[in-house]
Design a protein around this motif. Structure first.
Motif, PDB file in Angstrom:
ATOM      1  N   PHE A  92      13.089   7.759 -10.760  1.00 45.99           N
ATOM      2  CA  PHE A  92      12.331   8.271  -9.623  1.00 45.99           C
ATOM      3  C   PHE A  92      10.839   8.319  -9.934  1.00 45.99           C
ATOM      4  CE2 PHE A  92      16.560  10.132  -9.208  1.00 45.99           C
ATOM      5  CZ  PHE A  92      16.880   9.744  -7.913  1.00 45.99           C
ATOM      6  N   GLN A  93      10.062   8.322  -8.858  1.00 41.82           N
ATOM      7  CA  GLN A  93       8.605   8.398  -8.979  1.00 41.82           C
ATOM      8  C   GLN A  93       8.207   9.668  -9.739  1.00 41.82           C
ATOM      9  OE1 GLN A  93       6.937   7.925  -5.121  1.00 41.82           O
ATOM     10  NE2 GLN A  93       5.068   7.033  -5.903  1.00 41.82           N
ATOM     11  N   THR A  94       8.835  10.764  -9.368  1.00 40.50           N
ATOM     12  CA  THR A  94       8.649  12.008 -10.109  1.00 40.50           C
ATOM     13  C   THR A  94       9.905  12.211 -10.946  1.00 40.50           C
ATOM     14  OG1 THR A  94       7.491  12.850  -8.199  1.00 40.50           O
ATOM     15  CG2 THR A  94       8.126  14.457  -9.870  1.00 40.50           C
ATOM     16  N   PRO A 136       0.805  -1.217   0.000  1.00 42.55           N
ATOM     17  CA  PRO A 136       0.000   0.000   0.000  1.00 42.55           C
ATOM     18  C   PRO A 136       0.841   1.271   0.000  1.00 42.55           C
ATOM     19  CG  PRO A 136      -0.573  -1.455   1.850  1.00 42.55           C
ATOM     20  CD  PRO A 136       0.629  -2.037   1.190  1.00 42.55           C
ATOM     21  N   SER A 137       0.206   2.352  -0.382  1.00 51.55           N
ATOM     22  CA  SER A 137       0.842   3.660  -0.327  1.00 51.55           C
ATOM     23  C   SER A 137       1.333   3.916   1.099  1.00 51.55           C
ATOM     24  CB  SER A 137      -0.210   4.690  -0.725  1.00 51.55           C
ATOM     25  OG  SER A 137       0.409   5.853  -1.108  1.00 51.55           O
ATOM     26  N   GLY A 138       2.593   4.360   1.196  1.00 53.80           N
ATOM     27  CA  GLY A 138       3.148   4.658   2.523  1.00 53.80           C
ATOM     28  C   GLY A 138       3.756   3.460   3.223  1.00 53.80           C
ATOM     29  N   SER A 139       3.841   2.317   2.534  1.00 48.22           N
ATOM     30  CA  SER A 139       4.354   1.115   3.207  1.00 48.22           C
ATOM     31  C   SER A 139       5.878   1.043   3.210  1.00 48.22           C
ATOM     32  CB  SER A 139       3.760  -0.147   2.566  1.00 48.22           C
ATOM     33  OG  SER A 139       4.059  -0.209   1.192  1.00 48.22           O
ATOM     34  N   GLY A 140       6.546   1.967   2.520  1.00 52.25           N
ATOM     35  CA  GLY A 140       8.004   2.029   2.604  1.00 52.25           C
ATOM     36  C   GLY A 140       8.755   1.657   1.340  1.00 52.25           C
ATOM     37  N   LYS A 141       8.055   1.504   0.220  1.00 52.81           N
ATOM     38  CA  LYS A 141       8.696   1.060  -1.013  1.00 52.81           C
ATOM     39  C   LYS A 141       9.761   2.049  -1.492  1.00 52.81           C
ATOM     40  CE  LYS A 141       4.723   0.879  -3.189  1.00 52.81           C
ATOM     41  NZ  LYS A 141       3.853   1.393  -2.110  1.00 52.81           N
ATOM     42  N   THR A 142       9.373   3.322  -1.581  1.00 50.23           N
ATOM     43  CA  THR A 142      10.318   4.342  -2.057  1.00 50.23           C
ATOM     44  C   THR A 142      11.500   4.454  -1.110  1.00 50.23           C
ATOM     45  OG1 THR A 142       8.565   5.593  -3.144  1.00 50.23           O
ATOM     46  CG2 THR A 142      10.562   6.807  -2.586  1.00 50.23           C
ATOM     47  N   THR A 143      11.214   4.444   0.179  1.00 49.50           N
ATOM     48  CA  THR A 143      12.290   4.559   1.172  1.00 49.50           C
ATOM     49  C   THR A 143      13.282   3.416   1.006  1.00 49.50           C
ATOM     50  OG1 THR A 143      10.692   5.570   2.674  1.00 49.50           O
ATOM     51  CG2 THR A 143      12.749   4.767   3.644  1.00 49.50           C
ATOM     52  N   LEU A 144      12.776   2.219   0.795  1.00 45.27           N
ATOM     53  CA  LEU A 144      13.659   1.061   0.618  1.00 45.27           C
ATOM     54  C   LEU A 144      14.500   1.218  -0.648  1.00 45.27           C
ATOM     55  CD1 LEU A 144      14.610  -1.724   1.539  1.00 45.27           C
ATOM     56  CD2 LEU A 144      12.676  -2.724   0.297  1.00 45.27           C
ATOM     57  N   THR A 156       5.944  -0.802  -7.587  1.00 44.24           N
ATOM     58  CA  THR A 156       4.809  -0.571  -8.483  1.00 44.24           C
ATOM     59  C   THR A 156       3.471  -0.886  -7.843  1.00 44.24           C
ATOM     60  OG1 THR A 156       3.943  -1.057 -10.700  1.00 44.24           O
ATOM     61  CG2 THR A 156       4.941  -2.901  -9.530  1.00 44.24           C
ATOM     62  N   HIS A 157       2.472  -0.111  -8.264  1.00 42.46           N
ATOM     63  CA  HIS A 157       1.076  -0.432  -7.945  1.00 42.46           C
ATOM     64  C   HIS A 157       0.407  -1.093  -9.143  1.00 42.46           C
ATOM     65  CE1 HIS A 157       0.831   1.733  -4.126  1.00 42.46           C
ATOM     66  NE2 HIS A 157       1.540   2.701  -4.681  1.00 42.46           N
ATOM     67  N   ASP A 158       1.169  -1.268 -10.229  1.00 42.49           N
ATOM     68  CA  ASP A 158       0.616  -1.778 -11.480  1.00 42.49           C
ATOM     69  C   ASP A 158       0.750  -3.301 -11.490  1.00 42.49           C
ATOM     70  OD1 ASP A 158       0.158  -2.538 -14.117  1.00 42.49           O
ATOM     71  OD2 ASP A 158       1.185  -0.791 -14.964  1.00 42.49           O
TER      72      ASP A 158
HETATM   73  N1  LIG Z   1      11.425  12.599   3.951  1.00 41.57           N
HETATM   74  C1  LIG Z   1      10.430  12.123   4.717  1.00 41.57           C
HETATM   75  N2  LIG Z   1      10.104  12.736   5.869  1.00 41.57           N
HETATM   76  C2  LIG Z   1       9.120  12.251   6.659  1.00 41.57           C
HETATM   77  N3  LIG Z   1       8.390  11.152   6.377  1.00 41.57           N
HETATM   78  C3  LIG Z   1       8.682  10.504   5.228  1.00 41.57           C
HETATM   79  C4  LIG Z   1       9.708  10.941   4.337  1.00 41.57           C
HETATM   80  N4  LIG Z   1       9.754  10.095   3.280  1.00 41.57           N
HETATM   81  C5  LIG Z   1       8.803   9.170   3.499  1.00 41.57           C
HETATM   82  N5  LIG Z   1       8.164   9.419   4.665  1.00 41.57           N
HETATM   83  C6  LIG Z   1       7.095   8.591   5.248  1.00 41.57           C
HETATM   84  O1  LIG Z   1       7.570   7.259   5.297  1.00 41.57           O
HETATM   85  C7  LIG Z   1       6.529   6.348   4.997  1.00 41.57           C
HETATM   86  C8  LIG Z   1       6.906   5.490   3.807  1.00 41.57           C
HETATM   87  O2  LIG Z   1       6.931   6.318   2.636  1.00 41.57           O
HETATM   88  P1  LIG Z   1       7.342   5.752   1.201  1.00 41.57           P
HETATM   89  O3  LIG Z   1       7.358   6.911   0.287  1.00 41.57           O
HETATM   90  O4  LIG Z   1       8.565   4.945   1.340  1.00 41.57           O
HETATM   91  O5  LIG Z   1       6.104   4.796   0.886  1.00 41.57           O
HETATM   92  P2  LIG Z   1       5.661   4.116  -0.497  1.00 41.57           P
HETATM   93  O6  LIG Z   1       5.307   2.708  -0.165  1.00 41.57           O
HETATM   94  O7  LIG Z   1       6.721   4.318  -1.514  1.00 41.57           O
HETATM   95  O8  LIG Z   1       4.371   4.927  -0.887  1.00 41.57           O
HETATM   96  P3  LIG Z   1       3.719   5.231  -2.341  1.00 41.57           P
HETATM   97  O9  LIG Z   1       3.200   3.901  -2.841  1.00 41.57           O
HETATM   98  O10 LIG Z   1       2.622   6.183  -2.030  1.00 41.57           O
HETATM   99  O11 LIG Z   1       4.796   5.809  -3.200  1.00 41.57           O
HETATM  100  C9  LIG Z   1       5.265   7.187   4.783  1.00 41.57           C
HETATM  101  O12 LIG Z   1       4.575   7.252   6.013  1.00 41.57           O
HETATM  102  C10 LIG Z   1       5.834   8.546   4.415  1.00 41.57           C
HETATM  103  O13 LIG Z   1       4.928   9.569   4.784  1.00 41.57           O
END
Ligand SMILES: Nc1ncnc2c1ncn2[C@@H]1O[C@H](COP(=O)(O)OP(=O)(O)OP(=O)(O)O)[C@@H](O)[C@H]1O
Length: 222
Positions: free
Chosen positions: A83-85, A40-48, A192-194
């Motif tokens: 990047f996503q954007t 799901p959105s916000g689950s940490g994919k981008t951060t990882l 991906t969400h796709d």
């Molecule tokens: N720079 C930041 N500062 C504070 N919180 C952050 C930062 N980057 C990400 N987060 C938070 O960390 C969590 C994980 O975000 P992330 O972008 O990794 O999720 P995601 O799975 O990639 O979401 P999406 O599918 O919407 O792209 C979210 O709660 C987000 O709000």
């Protein structure tokens, strides 16, 4: 046996205001990886992806790049990032953006031809002289992927590369990406969400609330 390009051990990432984006993630990217990171959105994919690409540091745990050499040479030589954007340089044309990694790597002579070939492959040749501000979001995403491929890195980390494409365009685009990867042995990790994209990957990492809750099919994290 495939080489290990990247290993993450017990990765955690805390942000301000008590946000915990990653919790105790263990993962390995092999040289022949085809991994979809879903959740799901916000689950940490981008951060990882950012941590595995060396763009961000974990708050706890370690990340190593045993198959990719010294940290300073990771990007763009060995890791291509999408990047996503899409982050195209606004003052450069599409062709210059795609060729830029080669210019920065000291190979400007190859940049023009390599960029033109990739743009043609993606059906984007007509855009070569345009500036990023003249592009749609989906066009920018595909150009960012072409830029990631131009160096023939060992690994591409792509964040939602089809997020702004209709399903037919996404399919053609992803077919082309996969063909390019087959010919060159580049590993791919795509958040991906796709579902159509995720279904084409051999491995699926499912994230939930910062945890990598399942890896299918299972591999042993090194
Ligand atoms: N720079 C930041 N500062 C504070 N919180 C952050 C930062 N980057 C990400 N987060 C938070 O960390 C969590 C994980 O975000 P992330 O972008 O990794 O999720 P995601 O799975 O990639 O979401 P999406 O599918 O919407 O792209 C979210 O709660 C987000 O709000």
């Amino acid at each position: 046996m495939s080489d290990t390009l990247v290993v993450g051990k017990h990765l955690g990432r805390d942000f301000q205001r008590g946000v915990v984006a990653l919790r105790d993630v263990n993962c390995r990217i092999a040289s022949d990886a085809r991994i979809a990171v879903v959740g799901p959105s916000g689950s940490g994919k981008t951060t990882l992806l950012h941590i595995l690409g060396g763009l961000d540091k974990p708050t706890s745990g370690t990340v190593e790049w045993p198959g990719l050499g010294p940290f300073e040479e990771l990007r763009p030589r060995h890791i291509g990032l999408v990047f996503q954007t899409p982050s195209l340089f606004p003052a450069l044309t599409v062709a210059q953006n795609v060729g830029l990694p080669l210019v920065l790597a000291g190979d400007p002579a190859s940049a023009g031809a390599a960029a033109a070939a990739l743009l043609d492959l993606f059906g984007l040749g007509e855009l070569r002289d345009k500036l990023p501000e003249e592009l749609s979001g989906g066009q920018s995403q595909r150009i960012a992927m072409a830029r990631a491929l131009v160096m023939r890195p060992k690994l591409i980390l792509a964040d939602e590369p089809t997020g702004q494409l209709d399903s037919i365009t996404a399919q053609f685009f992803f077919d082309t990406v996969m063909e390019q990867l087959e010919g060159t042995g580049i590993a791919l990790v795509v958040a991906t969400h796709d579902e159509a994209v995720a279904a084409r990957m051999a491995t699926r990492w499912t994230m939930d609330h910062g945890r990598l809750v399942s890896e299918w099919p299972r591999q042993d994290a090194a």
